[in-house]
Scaffold this active site. Sequence first.
Site, PDB file in Angstrom:
ATOM      1  N   LYS A  65      10.135  31.286   3.412  1.00 26.18           N
ATOM      2  CA  LYS A  65      10.788  32.318   3.411  1.00 26.18           C
ATOM      3  C   LYS A  65       9.640  33.362   3.196  1.00 26.18           C
ATOM      4  O   LYS A  65       9.493  34.491   3.798  1.00 26.18           O
ATOM      5  CB  LYS A  65      12.063  32.768   2.803  1.00 26.18           C
ATOM      6  CG  LYS A  65      13.136  31.985   3.352  1.00 26.18           C
ATOM      7  CD  LYS A  65      14.528  32.388   2.390  1.00 26.18           C
ATOM      8  CE  LYS A  65      15.713  31.870   3.093  1.00 26.18           C
ATOM      9  NZ  LYS A  65      16.940  32.620   2.045  1.00 26.18           N
ATOM     10  N   ASP A  98      19.732  38.211   4.557  1.00 26.19           N
ATOM     11  CA  ASP A  98      20.592  37.864   3.266  1.00 26.19           C
ATOM     12  C   ASP A  98      21.061  38.989   2.683  1.00 26.19           C
ATOM     13  O   ASP A  98      22.166  39.277   2.103  1.00 26.19           O
ATOM     14  CB  ASP A  98      19.857  36.975   2.233  1.00 26.19           C
ATOM     15  CG  ASP A  98      19.341  35.731   2.868  1.00 26.19           C
ATOM     16  OD1 ASP A  98      20.230  35.057   3.473  1.00 26.19           O
ATOM     17  OD2 ASP A  98      18.291  35.005   2.318  1.00 26.19           O
TER      18      ASP A  98
HETATM   19  P1  NAP Z   1      15.467  30.532  -6.068  1.00 22.87           P
HETATM   20  O1  NAP Z   1      14.531  31.504  -5.418  1.00 22.87           O
HETATM   21  O2  NAP Z   1      14.960  29.163  -6.608  1.00 22.87           O
HETATM   22  O3  NAP Z   1      15.905  31.301  -7.426  1.00 22.87           O
HETATM   23  C1  NAP Z   1      16.520  30.609  -8.408  1.00 22.87           C
HETATM   24  C2  NAP Z   1      17.375  31.474  -9.600  1.00 22.87           C
HETATM   25  O4  NAP Z   1      18.361  30.753 -10.192  1.00 22.87           O
HETATM   26  C3  NAP Z   1      16.430  32.137 -10.220  1.00 22.87           C
HETATM   27  O5  NAP Z   1      16.834  33.385 -10.855  1.00 22.87           O
HETATM   28  C4  NAP Z   1      16.597  31.270 -11.398  1.00 22.87           C
HETATM   29  O6  NAP Z   1      16.072  31.735 -13.012  1.00 22.87           O
HETATM   30  C5  NAP Z   1      17.869  30.856 -11.808  1.00 22.87           C
HETATM   31  N1  NAP Z   1      18.222  29.672 -12.329  1.00 22.87           N
HETATM   32  C6  NAP Z   1      17.816  28.292 -11.937  1.00 22.87           C
HETATM   33  N2  NAP Z   1      18.511  27.569 -12.682  1.00 22.87           N
HETATM   34  C7  NAP Z   1      19.127  28.077 -13.825  1.00 22.87           C
HETATM   35  C8  NAP Z   1      19.599  27.831 -14.777  1.00 22.87           C
HETATM   36  N3  NAP Z   1      19.869  26.591 -15.291  1.00 22.87           N
HETATM   37  N4  NAP Z   1      20.139  28.622 -15.628  1.00 22.87           N
HETATM   38  C9  NAP Z   1      19.959  30.110 -15.359  1.00 22.87           C
HETATM   39  N5  NAP Z   1      19.314  30.582 -14.226  1.00 22.87           N
HETATM   40  C10 NAP Z   1      19.038  29.557 -13.600  1.00 22.87           C
HETATM   41  O7  NAP Z   1      16.635  30.280  -5.394  1.00 22.87           O
HETATM   42  P2  NAP Z   1      17.463  31.346  -4.290  1.00 22.87           P
HETATM   43  O8  NAP Z   1      16.707  31.039  -2.862  1.00 22.87           O
HETATM   44  O9  NAP Z   1      17.524  32.521  -4.769  1.00 22.87           O
HETATM   45  O10 NAP Z   1      18.903  30.704  -4.286  1.00 22.87           O
HETATM   46  C11 NAP Z   1      19.748  30.712  -5.227  1.00 22.87           C
HETATM   47  C12 NAP Z   1      20.956  30.371  -4.561  1.00 22.87           C
HETATM   48  O11 NAP Z   1      21.693  31.206  -3.723  1.00 22.87           O
HETATM   49  C13 NAP Z   1      21.252  29.010  -4.234  1.00 22.87           C
HETATM   50  O12 NAP Z   1      22.456  28.357  -4.731  1.00 22.87           O
HETATM   51  C14 NAP Z   1      21.129  29.224  -2.800  1.00 22.87           C
HETATM   52  O13 NAP Z   1      22.024  28.054  -2.099  1.00 22.87           O
HETATM   53  C15 NAP Z   1      22.061  30.333  -2.566  1.00 22.87           C
HETATM   54  N6  NAP Z   1      21.977  31.141  -1.419  1.00 22.87           N
HETATM   55  C16 NAP Z   1      23.231  31.582  -0.682  1.00 22.87           C
HETATM   56  C17 NAP Z   1      23.188  32.224   0.357  1.00 22.87           C
HETATM   57  C18 NAP Z   1      24.185  32.228   1.170  1.00 22.87           C
HETATM   58  O14 NAP Z   1      23.945  33.001   2.248  1.00 22.87           O
HETATM   59  N7  NAP Z   1      25.452  32.302   0.524  1.00 22.87           N
HETATM   60  C19 NAP Z   1      21.541  32.513   0.971  1.00 22.87           C
HETATM   61  C20 NAP Z   1      20.501  32.526   0.241  1.00 22.87           C
HETATM   62  C21 NAP Z   1      20.643  31.630  -1.152  1.00 22.87           C
HETATM   63  P3  NAP Z   1      14.548  31.811 -13.282  1.00 22.87           P
HETATM   64  O15 NAP Z   1      13.997  32.849 -12.663  1.00 22.87           O
HETATM   65  O16 NAP Z   1      14.792  31.955 -14.524  1.00 22.87           O
HETATM   66  O17 NAP Z   1      13.869  30.300 -12.937  1.00 22.87           O
END
Ligand code: NAP
Length: 263
Positions: A65, A98
Amino acid sequence: MHVFGLVGNPVGHSLSPPMHERAYDALGMDARYVTFEPDPASLERAITGARALGIVGLNVTIPFKRDVLSIVEPDPLAARIGAVNTIDLSTNTGYNTDAVGAVRALRSHGVGLSGTAVVVGAGGAGRAIAFGLADAGMTVRIANRTVERAHELAAEVPDASGHGLNSLAELLADADVLVNATSVGMDEDTSPVPVAALHSDLAVLDAVYTPIETRLLRAANEAGATTVDGGWMLLYQGAAAFEQWTDHDAPIDAMNDALRAQL
Ligand code: NAP
Protein backbone atom coordinates in the site's frame (compact mmCIF):
# COMPACT_ATOMS: atom_id res chain seq x y z
CA MET A 1 -14.05 -8.31 -21.24
CA HIS A 2 -12.83 -5.89 -18.55
CA VAL A 3 -10.28 -7.11 -16.02
CA PHE A 4 -9.84 -5.75 -12.50
CA GLY A 5 -7.67 -7.17 -9.77
CA LEU A 6 -5.89 -7.16 -6.47
CA VAL A 7 -2.14 -6.90 -5.95
CA GLY A 8 -0.71 -8.08 -2.63
CA ASN A 9 1.23 -10.85 -1.00
CA PRO A 10 -0.41 -13.05 0.13
CA VAL A 11 -3.84 -12.59 -1.48
CA GLY A 12 -5.04 -16.20 -1.32
CA HIS A 13 -7.72 -15.57 1.31
CA SER A 14 -8.97 -12.28 -0.12
CA LEU A 15 -12.73 -11.71 0.08
CA SER A 16 -12.63 -9.14 -2.75
CA PRO A 17 -12.97 -11.37 -5.86
CA PRO A 18 -16.47 -12.75 -5.08
CA MET A 19 -17.62 -9.34 -3.83
CA HIS A 20 -16.58 -7.56 -7.05
CA GLU A 21 -17.66 -10.37 -9.38
CA ARG A 22 -21.13 -10.35 -7.81
CA ALA A 23 -21.30 -6.63 -8.67
CA TYR A 24 -20.41 -7.34 -12.32
CA ASP A 25 -23.08 -10.06 -12.46
CA ALA A 26 -25.69 -7.78 -10.87
CA LEU A 27 -25.04 -5.09 -13.51
CA GLY A 28 -24.59 -7.50 -16.43
CA MET A 29 -20.97 -6.45 -16.95
CA ASP A 30 -18.57 -8.69 -18.84
CA ALA A 31 -15.74 -8.45 -16.31
CA ARG A 32 -13.48 -10.49 -14.05
CA TYR A 33 -11.58 -9.72 -10.81
CA VAL A 34 -8.24 -11.53 -10.51
CA THR A 35 -5.66 -11.72 -7.70
CA PHE A 36 -1.92 -11.21 -8.31
CA GLU A 37 1.03 -11.90 -5.97
CA PRO A 38 4.05 -10.16 -7.52
CA ASP A 39 7.46 -10.42 -5.98
CA PRO A 40 8.16 -7.09 -4.18
CA ALA A 41 11.10 -6.42 -6.52
CA SER A 42 8.74 -6.74 -9.52
CA LEU A 43 5.94 -4.47 -8.26
CA GLU A 44 6.59 -1.55 -10.60
CA ARG A 45 6.91 -3.83 -13.65
CA ALA A 46 3.75 -5.66 -12.58
CA ILE A 47 1.74 -2.43 -12.48
CA THR A 48 3.21 -1.11 -15.72
CA GLY A 49 2.51 -4.46 -17.34
CA ALA A 50 -1.07 -4.51 -16.04
CA ARG A 51 -1.63 -1.10 -17.68
CA ALA A 52 -0.10 -2.33 -20.95
CA LEU A 53 -2.44 -5.34 -20.89
CA GLY A 54 -5.49 -3.09 -20.56
CA ILE A 55 -6.37 -4.02 -16.96
CA VAL A 56 -8.77 -1.29 -15.83
CA GLY A 57 -8.14 -1.03 -12.10
CA LEU A 58 -6.24 -2.67 -9.26
CA ASN A 59 -6.77 -2.84 -5.55
CA VAL A 60 -3.59 -2.91 -3.50
CA THR A 61 -3.13 -4.63 -0.16
CA ILE A 62 -0.41 -5.62 2.31
CA PRO A 63 2.55 -5.22 1.86
CA PHE A 64 2.33 -2.83 -1.11
CA LYS A 65 0.00 0.00 0.00
CA ARG A 66 2.88 2.40 0.63
CA ASP A 67 5.22 1.09 -2.07
CA VAL A 68 2.84 2.06 -4.89
CA LEU A 69 3.00 5.74 -3.86
CA SER A 70 6.18 6.03 -5.91
CA ILE A 71 4.69 4.18 -8.89
CA VAL A 72 1.34 5.95 -9.38
CA GLU A 73 0.21 9.53 -8.76
CA PRO A 74 -1.66 9.58 -5.42
CA ASP A 75 -4.73 11.82 -5.20
CA PRO A 76 -4.55 14.43 -2.40
CA LEU A 77 -6.24 12.21 0.23
CA ALA A 78 -4.07 9.17 -0.54
CA ALA A 79 -1.00 11.42 -0.37
CA ARG A 80 -2.04 12.71 3.08
CA ILE A 81 -2.78 9.19 4.34
CA GLY A 82 0.45 7.92 2.80
CA ALA A 83 -1.08 4.77 1.31
CA VAL A 84 -2.93 3.67 -1.83
CA ASN A 85 -5.41 0.78 -1.93
CA THR A 86 -7.02 1.50 -5.32
CA ILE A 87 -5.38 2.33 -8.66
CA ASP A 88 -7.16 3.65 -11.74
CA LEU A 89 -4.77 2.43 -14.43
CA SER A 90 -6.40 4.58 -17.12
CA THR A 91 -5.12 7.72 -15.37
CA ASN A 92 -2.31 6.16 -13.27
CA THR A 93 -3.96 7.67 -10.16
CA GLY A 94 -3.85 6.09 -6.70
CA TYR A 95 -6.73 6.45 -4.22
CA ASN A 96 -7.31 5.38 -0.63
CA THR A 97 -10.86 4.08 -0.26
CA ASP A 98 -10.34 2.76 3.31
CA ALA A 99 -11.10 6.29 4.58
CA VAL A 100 -14.43 6.58 2.77
CA GLY A 101 -15.09 2.91 3.56
CA ALA A 102 -15.10 3.65 7.30
CA VAL A 103 -17.14 6.84 6.85
CA ARG A 104 -19.80 5.12 4.70
CA ALA A 105 -19.90 2.10 7.05
CA LEU A 106 -20.79 4.36 9.97
CA ARG A 107 -23.26 6.48 7.99
CA SER A 108 -25.01 3.36 6.64
CA HIS A 109 -25.84 2.52 10.29
CA GLY A 110 -27.34 5.96 10.92
CA VAL A 111 -24.29 7.29 12.77
CA GLY A 112 -23.99 11.08 12.46
CA LEU A 113 -20.37 12.11 12.09
CA SER A 114 -20.26 15.17 14.31
CA GLY A 115 -18.67 15.44 17.74
CA THR A 116 -15.70 13.39 18.87
CA ALA A 117 -14.20 10.14 17.59
CA VAL A 118 -11.62 7.99 19.32
CA VAL A 119 -9.51 6.04 16.82
CA VAL A 120 -7.47 3.24 18.43
CA GLY A 121 -4.47 2.46 16.24
CA ALA A 122 -2.10 4.57 14.18
CA GLY A 123 -1.04 2.04 11.52
CA GLY A 124 -2.35 1.95 7.96
CA ALA A 125 -6.03 1.59 8.84
CA GLY A 126 -5.77 4.07 11.71
CA ARG A 127 -4.25 6.71 9.43
CA ALA A 128 -6.96 6.30 6.77
CA ILE A 129 -9.80 6.33 9.33
CA ALA A 130 -8.43 9.32 11.26
CA PHE A 131 -8.24 11.43 8.07
CA GLY A 132 -11.65 10.16 6.91
CA LEU A 133 -13.42 11.08 10.16
CA ALA A 134 -11.63 14.43 10.46
CA ASP A 135 -12.58 15.34 6.87
CA ALA A 136 -16.18 14.33 7.69
CA GLY A 137 -16.15 16.96 10.46
CA MET A 138 -15.25 15.03 13.62
CA THR A 139 -12.69 15.94 16.27
CA VAL A 140 -10.37 12.93 16.35
CA ARG A 141 -8.51 11.55 19.36
CA ILE A 142 -5.93 8.95 18.34
CA ALA A 143 -4.80 6.35 20.89
CA ASN A 144 -1.98 3.96 20.08
CA ARG A 145 0.19 1.39 21.87
CA THR A 146 3.30 3.22 20.61
CA VAL A 147 2.31 6.68 21.76
CA GLU A 148 4.86 8.49 19.53
CA ARG A 149 3.01 7.20 16.45
CA ALA A 150 -0.25 8.62 17.84
CA HIS A 151 1.41 12.02 18.33
CA GLU A 152 2.95 11.94 14.84
CA LEU A 153 -0.39 11.14 13.21
CA ALA A 154 -2.25 13.71 15.33
CA ALA A 155 0.15 16.38 14.10
CA GLU A 156 -0.94 15.64 10.51
CA VAL A 157 -4.71 15.27 11.02
CA PRO A 158 -6.64 18.54 11.43
CA ASP A 159 -7.86 19.21 15.00
CA ALA A 160 -6.60 15.83 16.31
CA SER A 161 -4.78 14.81 19.49
CA GLY A 162 -2.52 11.83 20.24
CA HIS A 163 -2.62 9.59 23.33
CA GLY A 164 -1.53 6.27 24.83
CA LEU A 165 -3.89 3.34 25.35
CA ASN A 166 -3.92 4.03 29.11
CA SER A 167 -6.03 7.17 28.47
CA LEU A 168 -8.84 5.28 26.72
CA ALA A 169 -11.38 5.42 29.57
CA GLU A 170 -10.97 9.19 29.87
CA LEU A 171 -10.99 9.72 26.08
CA LEU A 172 -14.17 7.68 25.62
CA ALA A 173 -16.21 9.20 28.46
CA ASP A 174 -17.70 11.98 26.28
CA ALA A 175 -16.96 10.48 22.82
CA ASP A 176 -19.55 9.76 20.12
CA VAL A 177 -17.66 7.27 17.94
CA LEU A 178 -15.01 4.62 18.70
CA VAL A 179 -13.06 2.82 15.97
CA ASN A 180 -10.71 -0.09 16.55
CA ALA A 181 -8.05 0.23 13.85
CA THR A 182 -5.56 -2.09 15.53
CA SER A 183 -5.13 -5.75 14.70
CA VAL A 184 -6.14 -6.66 18.27
CA GLY A 185 -9.07 -9.08 18.12
CA MET A 186 -8.03 -10.49 14.75
CA ASP A 187 -8.15 -14.28 14.93
CA GLU A 188 -8.19 -14.08 18.74
CA ASP A 189 -10.75 -13.23 21.42
CA THR A 190 -9.13 -10.03 22.73
CA SER A 191 -10.09 -6.34 22.78
CA PRO A 192 -7.92 -3.21 22.86
CA VAL A 193 -10.56 -1.28 24.86
CA PRO A 194 -11.52 -1.85 28.53
CA VAL A 195 -15.16 -2.95 28.85
CA ALA A 196 -15.86 -0.34 31.54
CA ALA A 197 -15.02 2.47 29.08
CA LEU A 198 -17.88 1.52 26.72
CA HIS A 199 -21.28 3.23 27.00
CA SER A 200 -24.63 3.44 25.26
CA ASP A 201 -23.99 6.84 23.60
CA LEU A 202 -21.16 5.35 21.51
CA ALA A 203 -21.17 4.02 17.96
CA VAL A 204 -18.40 1.42 17.68
CA LEU A 205 -16.77 0.36 14.40
CA ASP A 206 -14.28 -2.50 14.53
CA ALA A 207 -12.08 -2.59 11.39
CA VAL A 208 -11.22 -6.21 12.22
CA TYR A 209 -13.45 -8.61 10.25
CA THR A 210 -11.99 -12.01 11.19
CA PRO A 211 -13.94 -12.89 13.27
CA ILE A 212 -16.86 -10.76 12.17
CA GLU A 213 -18.11 -10.44 15.76
CA THR A 214 -15.09 -9.44 17.83
CA ARG A 215 -14.86 -9.31 21.61
CA LEU A 216 -14.99 -5.49 21.35
CA LEU A 217 -18.26 -5.58 19.39
CA ARG A 218 -19.81 -8.10 21.80
CA ALA A 219 -18.91 -5.88 24.76
CA ALA A 220 -20.14 -2.76 22.94
CA ASN A 221 -23.48 -4.49 22.23
CA GLU A 222 -23.80 -5.41 25.87
CA ALA A 223 -23.11 -1.78 26.82
CA GLY A 224 -25.97 -0.67 24.56
CA ALA A 225 -23.74 0.96 21.92
CA THR A 226 -24.49 1.00 18.19
CA THR A 227 -22.13 -1.52 16.57
CA VAL A 228 -20.71 -1.71 13.04
CA ASP A 229 -18.57 -4.71 12.08
CA GLY A 230 -15.49 -4.61 9.86
CA GLY A 231 -17.36 -6.27 7.01
CA TRP A 232 -19.16 -2.97 6.40
CA MET A 233 -15.88 -1.08 6.03
CA LEU A 234 -14.60 -3.78 3.68
CA LEU A 235 -17.82 -3.55 1.68
CA TYR A 236 -17.76 0.21 1.30
CA GLN A 237 -14.04 0.45 0.47
CA GLY A 238 -14.73 -2.09 -2.30
CA ALA A 239 -17.83 -0.20 -3.43
CA ALA A 240 -15.84 3.03 -3.64
CA ALA A 241 -13.16 1.32 -5.75
CA PHE A 242 -15.85 -0.13 -8.03
CA GLU A 243 -17.40 3.31 -8.48
CA GLN A 244 -14.01 4.90 -9.17
CA TRP A 245 -13.28 2.39 -11.93
CA THR A 246 -16.69 2.05 -13.57
CA ASP A 247 -18.60 5.32 -12.99
CA HIS A 248 -21.59 3.15 -11.95
CA ASP A 249 -23.20 3.22 -8.50
CA ALA A 250 -22.07 0.05 -6.75
CA PRO A 251 -24.81 -2.58 -6.28
CA ILE A 252 -24.34 -2.54 -2.51
CA ASP A 253 -26.85 -5.26 -1.59
CA ALA A 254 -25.42 -7.73 -4.10
CA MET A 255 -21.84 -7.03 -2.99
CA ASN A 256 -22.85 -7.34 0.65
CA ASP A 257 -24.58 -10.68 0.04
CA ALA A 258 -21.41 -12.05 -1.60
CA LEU A 259 -19.24 -10.76 1.22
CA ARG A 260 -21.48 -12.01 4.05
CA ALA A 261 -21.56 -15.46 2.47
CA GLN A 262 -17.81 -15.67 3.18
CA LEU A 263 -17.64 -14.04 6.62
P1 NAP B 1 -0.77 -2.03 10.79
O1 NAP B 1 -0.43 -0.92 9.86
O2 NAP B 1 0.21 -3.13 11.00
O3 NAP B 1 -1.10 -1.37 12.23
C1 NAP B 1 -1.36 -2.18 13.32
C2 NAP B 1 -1.88 -1.33 14.49
O4 NAP B 1 -2.27 -2.22 15.55
C3 NAP B 1 -0.86 -0.38 15.07
O5 NAP B 1 -1.54 0.78 15.56
C4 NAP B 1 -0.30 -1.20 16.24
O6 NAP B 1 0.24 -0.41 17.28
C5 NAP B 1 -1.54 -1.88 16.73
N1 NAP B 1 -1.29 -3.09 17.49
C6 NAP B 1 -0.79 -4.26 17.00
N2 NAP B 1 -0.71 -5.18 18.01
C7 NAP B 1 -1.15 -4.56 19.13
C8 NAP B 1 -1.30 -4.97 20.49
N3 NAP B 1 -0.99 -6.23 20.89
N4 NAP B 1 -1.80 -4.09 21.38
C9 NAP B 1 -2.14 -2.84 20.98
N5 NAP B 1 -2.02 -2.37 19.72
C10 NAP B 1 -1.52 -3.24 18.80
O7 NAP B 1 -2.12 -2.76 10.37
P2 NAP B 1 -3.36 -2.12 9.55
O8 NAP B 1 -3.15 -2.32 8.11
O9 NAP B 1 -3.58 -0.74 10.07
O10 NAP B 1 -4.56 -3.08 9.97
C11 NAP B 1 -5.12 -3.04 11.28
C12 NAP B 1 -6.40 -3.89 11.30
O11 NAP B 1 -7.38 -3.25 10.45
C13 NAP B 1 -6.22 -5.31 10.75
O12 NAP B 1 -7.00 -6.19 11.53
C14 NAP B 1 -6.81 -5.23 9.35
O13 NAP B 1 -7.35 -6.46 8.90
C15 NAP B 1 -7.93 -4.21 9.57
N6 NAP B 1 -8.32 -3.52 8.32
C16 NAP B 1 -9.63 -3.65 7.96
C17 NAP B 1 -10.08 -3.01 6.83
C18 NAP B 1 -11.53 -3.16 6.46
O14 NAP B 1 -11.89 -2.80 5.33
N7 NAP B 1 -12.39 -3.63 7.36
C19 NAP B 1 -9.20 -2.24 6.05
C20 NAP B 1 -7.86 -2.13 6.45
C21 NAP B 1 -7.44 -2.79 7.60
P3 NAP B 1 1.82 0.00 17.26
O15 NAP B 1 1.91 1.24 16.41
O16 NAP B 1 2.12 0.25 18.69
O17 NAP B 1 2.58 -1.17 16.69
